[in-house]
Write a protein that holds these residues in place. Structure first.
Motif, PDB file in Angstrom:
ATOM      1  N   ASP A  92       0.826  -1.191   0.000  1.00  0.00           N
ATOM      2  CA  ASP A  92       0.000   0.000   0.000  1.00  0.00           C
ATOM      3  C   ASP A  92       0.860   1.239   0.000  1.00  0.00           C
ATOM      4  O   ASP A  92       1.917   1.286   0.610  1.00  0.00           O
ATOM      5  N   ALA A  93       0.386   2.260  -0.722  1.00  0.00           N
ATOM      6  CA  ALA A  93       1.121   3.513  -0.733  1.00  0.00           C
ATOM      7  C   ALA A  93       1.084   4.133   0.649  1.00  0.00           C
ATOM      8  O   ALA A  93       0.067   4.133   1.331  1.00  0.00           O
ATOM      9  N   ASP A  94       2.180   4.645   1.104  1.00  0.00           N
ATOM     10  CA  ASP A  94       2.276   5.249   2.420  1.00  0.00           C
ATOM     11  C   ASP A  94       2.910   6.620   2.283  1.00  0.00           C
ATOM     12  O   ASP A  94       4.026   6.744   1.785  1.00  0.00           O
ATOM     13  N   VAL A  95       2.196   7.652   2.672  1.00  0.00           N
ATOM     14  CA  VAL A  95       2.708   9.011   2.584  1.00  0.00           C
ATOM     15  C   VAL A  95       3.209   9.419   3.955  1.00  0.00           C
ATOM     16  O   VAL A  95       2.436   9.615   4.888  1.00  0.00           O
ATOM     17  N   SER A 111      10.106   8.557   4.885  1.00  0.00           N
ATOM     18  CA  SER A 111      10.788   8.600   6.176  1.00  0.00           C
ATOM     19  C   SER A 111       9.989   7.809   7.202  1.00  0.00           C
ATOM     20  O   SER A 111       8.756   7.844   7.204  1.00  0.00           O
ATOM     21  N   ILE A 112      10.701   7.069   8.063  1.00  0.00           N
ATOM     22  CA  ILE A 112      10.020   6.254   9.067  1.00  0.00           C
ATOM     23  C   ILE A 112      10.693   6.442  10.423  1.00  0.00           C
ATOM     24  O   ILE A 112      11.872   6.790  10.516  1.00  0.00           O
ATOM     25  N   ARG A 113       9.923   6.201  11.459  1.00  0.00           N
ATOM     26  CA  ARG A 113      10.441   6.213  12.829  1.00  0.00           C
ATOM     27  C   ARG A 113       9.414   5.555  13.719  1.00  0.00           C
ATOM     28  O   ARG A 113       8.233   5.453  13.377  1.00  0.00           O
ATOM     29  N   ASP A 114       9.849   5.085  14.879  1.00  0.00           N
ATOM     30  CA  ASP A 114       8.955   4.433  15.846  1.00  0.00           C
ATOM     31  C   ASP A 114       8.169   3.295  15.165  1.00  0.00           C
ATOM     32  O   ASP A 114       8.758   2.383  14.641  1.00  0.00           O
ATOM     33  N   GLU A 115       6.849   3.378  15.176  1.00  0.00           N
ATOM     34  CA  GLU A 115       6.011   2.313  14.635  1.00  0.00           C
ATOM     35  C   GLU A 115       5.535   2.605  13.221  1.00  0.00           C
ATOM     36  O   GLU A 115       4.722   1.859  12.668  1.00  0.00           O
ATOM     37  N   LYS A 116       6.015   3.691  12.639  1.00  0.00           N
ATOM     38  CA  LYS A 116       5.534   4.083  11.321  1.00  0.00           C
ATOM     39  C   LYS A 116       6.080   3.149  10.239  1.00  0.00           C
ATOM     40  O   LYS A 116       7.237   2.760  10.260  1.00  0.00           O
ATOM     41  N   ILE A 117       5.226   2.808   9.292  1.00  0.00           N
ATOM     42  CA  ILE A 117       5.604   1.963   8.166  1.00  0.00           C
ATOM     43  C   ILE A 117       5.733   2.828   6.921  1.00  0.00           C
ATOM     44  O   ILE A 117       4.862   3.658   6.637  1.00  0.00           O
ATOM     45  N   GLY A 118       6.828   2.675   6.211  1.00  0.00           N
ATOM     46  CA  GLY A 118       7.061   3.429   4.995  1.00  0.00           C
ATOM     47  C   GLY A 118       7.360   2.513   3.827  1.00  0.00           C
ATOM     48  O   GLY A 118       7.052   1.314   3.854  1.00  0.00           O
ATOM     49  N   THR A 119       7.980   3.076   2.794  1.00  0.00           N
ATOM     50  CA  THR A 119       8.265   2.324   1.575  1.00  0.00           C
ATOM     51  C   THR A 119       9.727   2.468   1.187  1.00  0.00           C
ATOM     52  O   THR A 119      10.300   3.547   1.298  1.00  0.00           O
ATOM     53  N   ASN A 159      14.964  -4.799 -12.184  1.00  0.00           N
ATOM     54  CA  ASN A 159      13.595  -4.426 -11.846  1.00  0.00           C
ATOM     55  C   ASN A 159      13.499  -3.778 -10.467  1.00  0.00           C
ATOM     56  O   ASN A 159      13.948  -4.376  -9.480  1.00  0.00           O
ATOM     57  N   PRO A 160      12.938  -2.569 -10.365  1.00  0.00           N
ATOM     58  CA  PRO A 160      12.712  -1.950  -9.062  1.00  0.00           C
ATOM     59  C   PRO A 160      11.476  -2.543  -8.389  1.00  0.00           C
ATOM     60  O   PRO A 160      10.425  -2.692  -9.015  1.00  0.00           O
ATOM     61  N   ILE A 161      11.617  -2.924  -7.124  1.00  0.00           N
ATOM     62  CA  ILE A 161      10.503  -3.489  -6.368  1.00  0.00           C
ATOM     63  C   ILE A 161      10.337  -2.680  -5.084  1.00  0.00           C
ATOM     64  O   ILE A 161      11.289  -2.477  -4.340  1.00  0.00           O
ATOM     65  N   SER A 162       9.122  -2.203  -4.835  1.00  0.00           N
ATOM     66  CA  SER A 162       8.834  -1.423  -3.631  1.00  0.00           C
ATOM     67  C   SER A 162       8.247  -2.321  -2.550  1.00  0.00           C
ATOM     68  O   SER A 162       7.362  -3.134  -2.824  1.00  0.00           O
ATOM     69  N   LEU A 163       8.757  -2.167  -1.333  1.00  0.00           N
ATOM     70  CA  LEU A 163       8.282  -2.963  -0.201  1.00  0.00           C
ATOM     71  C   LEU A 163       7.898  -2.060   0.956  1.00  0.00           C
ATOM     72  O   LEU A 163       8.477  -0.973   1.134  1.00  0.00           O
ATOM     73  N   ASN A 164       6.937  -2.500   1.737  1.00  0.00           N
ATOM     74  CA  ASN A 164       6.623  -1.826   2.991  1.00  0.00           C
ATOM     75  C   ASN A 164       7.702  -2.155   4.010  1.00  0.00           C
ATOM     76  O   ASN A 164       8.045  -3.331   4.186  1.00  0.00           O
ATOM     77  N   VAL A 165       8.231  -1.154   4.666  1.00  0.00           N
ATOM     78  CA  VAL A 165       9.322  -1.371   5.623  1.00  0.00           C
ATOM     79  C   VAL A 165       9.057  -0.583   6.906  1.00  0.00           C
ATOM     80  O   VAL A 165       8.315   0.397   6.915  1.00  0.00           O
ATOM     81  N   LYS A 166       9.721  -1.055   7.976  1.00  0.00           N
ATOM     82  CA  LYS A 166       9.592  -0.422   9.284  1.00  0.00           C
ATOM     83  C   LYS A 166      10.949  -0.456   9.964  1.00  0.00           C
ATOM     84  O   LYS A 166      11.705  -1.429   9.820  1.00  0.00           O
ATOM     85  N   SER A 167      11.283   0.605  10.674  1.00  0.00           N
ATOM     86  CA  SER A 167      12.559   0.666  11.380  1.00  0.00           C
ATOM     87  C   SER A 167      12.594  -0.410  12.457  1.00  0.00           C
ATOM     88  O   SER A 167      11.687  -0.511  13.298  1.00  0.00           O
ATOM     89  N   ARG A 168      13.639  -1.218  12.448  1.00  0.00           N
ATOM     90  CA  ARG A 168      13.685  -2.373  13.351  1.00  0.00           C
ATOM     91  C   ARG A 168      13.738  -1.949  14.818  1.00  0.00           C
ATOM     92  O   ARG A 168      13.090  -2.554  15.669  1.00  0.00           O
ATOM     93  N   ASP A 169      14.519  -0.897  15.130  1.00  0.00           N
ATOM     94  CA  ASP A 169      14.619  -0.461  16.520  1.00  0.00           C
ATOM     95  C   ASP A 169      13.894   0.850  16.778  1.00  0.00           C
ATOM     96  O   ASP A 169      14.027   1.427  17.861  1.00  0.00           O
ATOM     97  N   MET A 193      11.464  -5.516   8.368  1.00  0.00           N
ATOM     98  CA  MET A 193      12.194  -4.740   9.351  1.00  0.00           C
ATOM     99  C   MET A 193      13.553  -4.358   8.754  1.00  0.00           C
ATOM    100  O   MET A 193      14.275  -5.223   8.244  1.00  0.00           O
ATOM    101  N   VAL A 194      13.894  -3.070   8.832  1.00  0.00           N
ATOM    102  CA  VAL A 194      15.135  -2.611   8.216  1.00  0.00           C
ATOM    103  C   VAL A 194      15.968  -1.800   9.209  1.00  0.00           C
ATOM    104  O   VAL A 194      15.445  -1.223  10.168  1.00  0.00           O
ATOM    105  N   ASP A 195      17.265  -1.794   8.948  1.00  0.00           N
ATOM    106  CA  ASP A 195      18.208  -0.928   9.652  1.00  0.00           C
ATOM    107  C   ASP A 195      18.859  -0.012   8.630  1.00  0.00           C
ATOM    108  O   ASP A 195      18.999  -0.382   7.448  1.00  0.00           O
ATOM    109  N   LYS A 196      19.274   1.152   9.088  1.00  0.00           N
ATOM    110  CA  LYS A 196      19.998   2.062   8.207  1.00  0.00           C
ATOM    111  C   LYS A 196      21.332   1.451   7.838  1.00  0.00           C
ATOM    112  O   LYS A 196      22.060   0.941   8.692  1.00  0.00           O
ATOM    113  N   GLU A 197      21.661   1.463   6.551  1.00  0.00           N
ATOM    114  CA  GLU A 197      22.892   0.859   6.078  1.00  0.00           C
ATOM    115  C   GLU A 197      24.095   1.666   6.533  1.00  0.00           C
ATOM    116  O   GLU A 197      24.114   2.902   6.442  1.00  0.00           O
ATOM    117  N   ILE A 198      25.104   0.986   7.034  1.00  0.00           N
ATOM    118  CA  ILE A 198      26.332   1.658   7.436  1.00  0.00           C
ATOM    119  C   ILE A 198      27.281   1.654   6.236  1.00  0.00           C
ATOM    120  O   ILE A 198      27.935   0.656   5.936  1.00  0.00           O
TER     121      ILE A 198
END
Length: 234
Positions: A53-56, A175-183, A191-201, A224-229
């Motif tokens: 789903d699109a998430d603004v 942009s995501i934080r806390d419990e917010k789900i983004g893309t 091929n570009p593929i869009s996924l729903n993601v959420k900050s793991r911590d 669940m994602v982490d910021k890439e180092i």
């Protein structure tokens, strides 16, 4: 018997469909006798994948104004062609099985139709009769293969192999934080593929940051994602 063999090759629509059926018969005999070709050339459509789903997201300051048109873009619904493929069970039943069933119904339809309508004098235009026959054959193929959908599902057929996103790197589209789900967008092959993601911590990950997939939610609705180092995040 002679009349039957004659009708298989006359008129032209019958000849075309008989040749195609003969080729398919050779193909299936080769498959059954050698075992080669069992992994038939599916078209690569996986209809069990949920479209995210699109998430603004809520973005503060200038970032919100700059990226709003990107983040607010609605998800595109499947086009007519994709809906048609889903209708005839492509991706849920092996493609060569569907194709053979479709051609079989077209072959039978051609034999019946040309026995009722004399199209011999039409020449090449007689091939046009295959168009309405194909439309009817599509419906017949749909309902003939519907019982096979459950069978292939139970034996583990999934069409295209599922993509393992764990450990893959992608770029945030929101942009995501806390419990917010983004893309986030991930490039698989070309091929570009869009996924729903959420900050793991729960820490903030901003639009444009690169992230790494660490886990999948229990309900399989987001990752669940982490910021890439890496240097590109600096």
């Amino acid at each position: 018997m002679g009349d039957f063999l004659y009708n298989l090759m006359h008129p032209l629509p019958n000849a075309v469909m008989t040749v195609i059926m003969a080729i398919l018969l050779v193909y299936w005999l080769f498959v059954f006798l050698s075992g080669v070709g069992l992994d038939d050339p599916d078209l690569g459509f996986d209809f069990d994948v949920d479209v995210p789903d699109a998430d603004v997201p809520d973005v503060d300051g200038e970032m919100e104004s700059v990226d709003s048109e990107h983040e607010a873009a609605p998800e595109k619904s499947p086009g007519f062609f994709m809906k048609f493929l889903h209708f005839v069970n492509v991706g849920r039943v092996p493609f060569m099985f569907l194709f053979s069933t479709l051609k079989f119904f077209m072959w039978i339809g051609s034999l019946i139709t040309t026995s009722i309508i004399n199209v011999t004098s039409w020449g090449l235009l007689s091939l046009l009769i295959l168009i309405p026959i194909a439309m009817i054959a599509v419906l017949c193929t749909k309902y003939a293969t519907n019982p096979m959908v459950k069978f292939f599902k139970e034996i583990g057929y999934r069409g295209e192999e599922e993509i393992d996103f764990l450990g893959r790197s992608g770029k945030m589209l929101s942009s995501i934080r806390d419990e917010k789900i983004g893309t986030a967008e991930f490039i698989i092959g070309d091929n570009p593929i869009s996924l729903n993601v959420k900050s793991r911590d729960g820490t903030e990950i901003r639009y444009g940051d690169y992230v790494v997939v660490m886990d999948e939610s229990d309900d399989k609705k987001y990752y669940m994602v982490d910021k890439e180092i890496s240097i590109r995040n600096m």
